[in-house]
Design a protein around this motif. Sequence first.
Motif, PDB file in Angstrom:
ATOM      1  N   ALA A 137       0.921  -0.986   0.272  1.00 32.59           N
ATOM      2  CA  ALA A 137       0.050   0.280   0.272  1.00 32.59           C
ATOM      3  C   ALA A 137       1.114   0.918  -0.111  1.00 32.59           C
ATOM      4  N   ASP A 138       2.161   1.187   0.713  1.00 31.29           N
ATOM      5  CA  ASP A 138       2.749   2.576   1.199  1.00 31.29           C
ATOM      6  C   ASP A 138       3.956   2.372  -0.536  1.00 31.29           C
ATOM      7  N   GLN A 139       3.913   1.944  -1.091  1.00 27.30           N
ATOM      8  CA  GLN A 139       4.226   2.056  -2.356  1.00 27.30           C
ATOM      9  C   GLN A 139       3.438   2.590  -3.543  1.00 27.30           C
ATOM     10  N   SER A 140       4.182   3.982  -3.650  1.00 27.64           N
ATOM     11  CA  SER A 140       3.773   5.035  -4.672  1.00 27.64           C
ATOM     12  C   SER A 140       3.843   4.259  -6.276  1.00 27.64           C
ATOM     13  N   THR A 141       2.736   4.117  -7.206  1.00 31.59           N
ATOM     14  CA  THR A 141       2.559   3.171  -8.436  1.00 31.59           C
ATOM     15  C   THR A 141       1.606   4.297  -9.401  1.00 31.59           C
ATOM     16  N   VAL A 142       2.471   4.383 -10.921  1.00 32.32           N
ATOM     17  CA  VAL A 142       0.830   4.568 -11.729  1.00 32.32           C
ATOM     18  C   VAL A 142       1.016   3.465 -12.885  1.00 32.32           C
ATOM     19  N   THR A 143      -0.746   3.746 -12.915  1.00 29.31           N
ATOM     20  CA  THR A 143      -1.360   2.975 -13.703  1.00 29.31           C
ATOM     21  C   THR A 143      -1.518   3.511 -15.453  1.00 29.31           C
ATOM     22  N   VAL A 144      -0.787   2.966 -16.398  1.00 31.05           N
ATOM     23  CA  VAL A 144      -0.352   3.774 -17.210  1.00 31.05           C
ATOM     24  C   VAL A 144      -1.950   2.656 -18.922  1.00 31.05           C
ATOM     25  N   ALA A 145      -2.318   3.878 -18.723  1.00 35.45           N
ATOM     26  CA  ALA A 145      -3.235   2.538 -20.576  1.00 35.45           C
ATOM     27  C   ALA A 145      -3.471   3.681 -21.283  1.00 35.45           C
ATOM     28  N   ALA A 146      -3.595   2.809 -22.287  1.00 41.82           N
ATOM     29  CA  ALA A 146      -4.348   3.593 -23.489  1.00 41.82           C
ATOM     30  C   ALA A 146      -5.527   4.007 -23.714  1.00 41.82           C
ATOM     31  N   ILE A 147      -6.504   4.948 -23.857  1.00 40.42           N
ATOM     32  CA  ILE A 147      -7.864   4.444 -23.576  1.00 40.42           C
ATOM     33  C   ILE A 147      -9.106   5.208 -24.249  1.00 40.42           C
ATOM     34  N   GLN A 148      -9.612   5.469 -24.532  1.00 38.22           N
ATOM     35  CA  GLN A 148     -11.131   5.974 -25.205  1.00 38.22           C
ATOM     36  C   GLN A 148     -12.122   6.899 -24.665  1.00 38.22           C
ATOM     37  N   ASP A 149     -12.977   7.515 -24.700  1.00 39.39           N
ATOM     38  CA  ASP A 149     -12.849   8.857 -24.093  1.00 39.39           C
ATOM     39  C   ASP A 149     -13.835   8.691 -22.476  1.00 39.39           C
ATOM     40  N   VAL A 150     -13.842   9.495 -22.049  1.00 39.30           N
ATOM     41  CA  VAL A 150     -14.586   8.993 -20.616  1.00 39.30           C
ATOM     42  C   VAL A 150     -16.047   9.155 -20.605  1.00 39.30           C
ATOM     43  N   GLU A 151     -16.801   8.258 -19.742  1.00 38.91           N
ATOM     44  CA  GLU A 151     -18.466   8.208 -20.424  1.00 38.91           C
ATOM     45  C   GLU A 151     -19.041   8.224 -18.469  1.00 38.91           C
ATOM     46  N   MET A 152     -19.325   9.242 -18.154  1.00 39.41           N
ATOM     47  CA  MET A 152     -20.472   9.109 -16.962  1.00 39.41           C
ATOM     48  C   MET A 152     -22.068   8.385 -17.336  1.00 39.41           C
ATOM     49  N   PHE A 153     -22.198   7.824 -15.848  1.00 40.39           N
ATOM     50  CA  PHE A 153     -23.004   7.179 -15.668  1.00 40.39           C
ATOM     51  C   PHE A 153     -23.779   7.359 -14.739  1.00 40.39           C
ATOM     52  N   GLY A 154     -24.931   8.492 -14.966  1.00 38.81           N
ATOM     53  CA  GLY A 154     -25.927   8.526 -13.558  1.00 38.81           C
ATOM     54  C   GLY A 154     -26.540   7.917 -13.055  1.00 38.81           C
ATOM     55  N   ASN A 155     -26.259   6.539 -12.857  1.00 40.28           N
ATOM     56  CA  ASN A 155     -27.366   5.949 -12.190  1.00 40.28           C
ATOM     57  C   ASN A 155     -28.167   6.290 -10.370  1.00 40.28           C
ATOM     58  N   ARG A 156     -28.873   6.891 -10.341  1.00 44.83           N
ATOM     59  CA  ARG A 156     -29.415   7.806  -9.414  1.00 44.83           C
ATOM     60  C   ARG A 156     -30.579   6.935  -8.617  1.00 44.83           C
ATOM     61  N   TYR A 157     -31.224   6.021  -9.230  1.00 43.37           N
ATOM     62  CA  TYR A 157     -32.679   5.747  -8.426  1.00 43.37           C
ATOM     63  C   TYR A 157     -32.527   4.593  -8.453  1.00 43.37           C
ATOM     64  N   GLY A 158     -31.281   3.824  -8.608  1.00 40.64           N
ATOM     65  CA  GLY A 158     -31.554   1.807  -8.289  1.00 40.64           C
ATOM     66  C   GLY A 158     -31.135   1.999  -6.905  1.00 40.64           C
ATOM     67  N   THR A 159     -31.109   1.043  -6.079  1.00 41.44           N
ATOM     68  CA  THR A 159     -31.206   0.537  -5.227  1.00 41.44           C
ATOM     69  C   THR A 159     -30.503  -0.603  -4.712  1.00 41.44           C
ATOM     70  N   THR A 160     -29.898  -1.207  -5.840  1.00 42.02           N
ATOM     71  CA  THR A 160     -29.909  -2.675  -5.977  1.00 42.02           C
ATOM     72  C   THR A 160     -28.431  -2.679  -6.741  1.00 42.02           C
ATOM     73  N   GLY A 161     -27.093  -3.183  -6.150  1.00 39.39           N
ATOM     74  CA  GLY A 161     -26.061  -3.456  -6.749  1.00 39.39           C
ATOM     75  C   GLY A 161     -26.243  -3.525  -8.360  1.00 39.39           C
ATOM     76  N   GLU A 162     -27.176  -4.488  -8.731  1.00 38.04           N
ATOM     77  CA  GLU A 162     -27.227  -5.500 -10.008  1.00 38.04           C
ATOM     78  C   GLU A 162     -28.134  -3.810 -11.160  1.00 38.04           C
ATOM     79  N   SER A 163     -28.862  -3.627 -10.142  1.00 38.24           N
ATOM     80  CA  SER A 163     -29.195  -2.062 -10.799  1.00 38.24           C
ATOM     81  C   SER A 163     -27.969  -1.499 -11.587  1.00 38.24           C
TER      82      SER A 163
END
Lengths: 349, 98
Positions: free
Chosen positions: A200-226
Amino acid sequence: MASDARALIHDLDYSQDPVEECYRRGWTDGMPVAPPTVEKVNQMLDYVGLSPGDVLGEVPVRRRVLTAEQAAANCVMAGCLPEYFPIVLAAMKALFEHDPNCIHEISAVTNSTGIMLLVNGPIRKNIDLNCTDNLFSPGYRANSTIGRAIRLIFINVFEQRPGVLDRGCMGSLTKYSVCFGEDEEDSPWEPYHVTQGFVADQSTVTVAAIQDVEMFGNRYGTTGESLMDSIVEGMASHGLAIYFGRGIKWFWVVGHWHAEMLNRLGWTRPLMQEYIQERSYRTRAQLKGLGYIKGEVVVQDETERVYAAQAAEDILIVKAGGNSGIYSNLIMNYYGVEATTVPIVNPKS
Amino acid sequence: MSLQSISLVDPTGADPGMTSLNLSPRPVDLKGKRLGLLDNSKANSDIILNAIAEVLNQQYEFADIFYVQKHSACLPPVPEILADLHRNCDVVIAGVGD
């Protein structure tokens, strides 16, 4: 490896504006840069104890090497403090070790990939790296400049300029800077880098090639499955992931309240990875209909499943973001640089 | 305030081993030559290359059309592919799709 290679030095007279001179020479990403003065570049090198000609790596297909001096100059231009330099060095090392030609590949592709840097460990706090509110927004020097330094190295050292060797078709906001830390202090799960075998006390960097970030607004679900079903929808509908069908990983950046609910309901990383992986698919017929796969639909296409992630462990779960709303982000990790975690070390220490 | 000069470190890369390269001799006529098609493996690359070959073949009546695909769109052909092209072709068209 050391070399005698030294960068050219350009002496300006008092009538020349150094910021405009950087523009004139084509050294910028479009935004103003901090002039890479000899003094600033030397401060950067001194902090890590590297000599100017030290060779950090080579991109064979481009016949270009990266020296410590070039890396330092681009870090200065990005606005980095010397304390950030070890992260940039670690990230470049990760790229060179993954496959040195990947540095060319991720820009040569037409589908527009950026580099994501996920930082774990104590260095996050030492450099005030944002891990919570407005995670992917401007406003924090470390977040904004570390990723930018990587891009400026790509542009200036490896000629990955738009329309030249950067052949992105639509481009991507991720090419400016995507650098953030995991919110380890307020996470219900063990830190991401611990899942990758680091202490845990070792600092690291994780490098990855990515495409654009997408946000998810699940605000009404009350279960993990939702909640997870909303992530499943995002993954399964991502045409490029399906198209490549190999080497694709996913970062699910779980926001504060989503993480709170999942933990309260007993969802662990392995359970979530499994739940999402086995549901994230489309039939081959659907994908042909959408133009993601070539060819006419045949009978077996109606039932053949094409998965967005080949294995449960290809879904990488990180806790980060603010608590002002109920959101998560999903990031596709394109195969050019599969998520690679390396330690951050100061060569001088 | 005194006016001072400023020295900037050039941040750009250079090819340390760069040497000048010479082009191979150009054929004076394509008639009856062996045509190579180098597909760079991108989507639809095969379609554009075959369409070009069909048009050219009507005019030049190639002795053979040799088709080969790269392993990666972003990287140079592996030596085996280059050797195949050298052995089987007089001229090569390299195509990009998408």
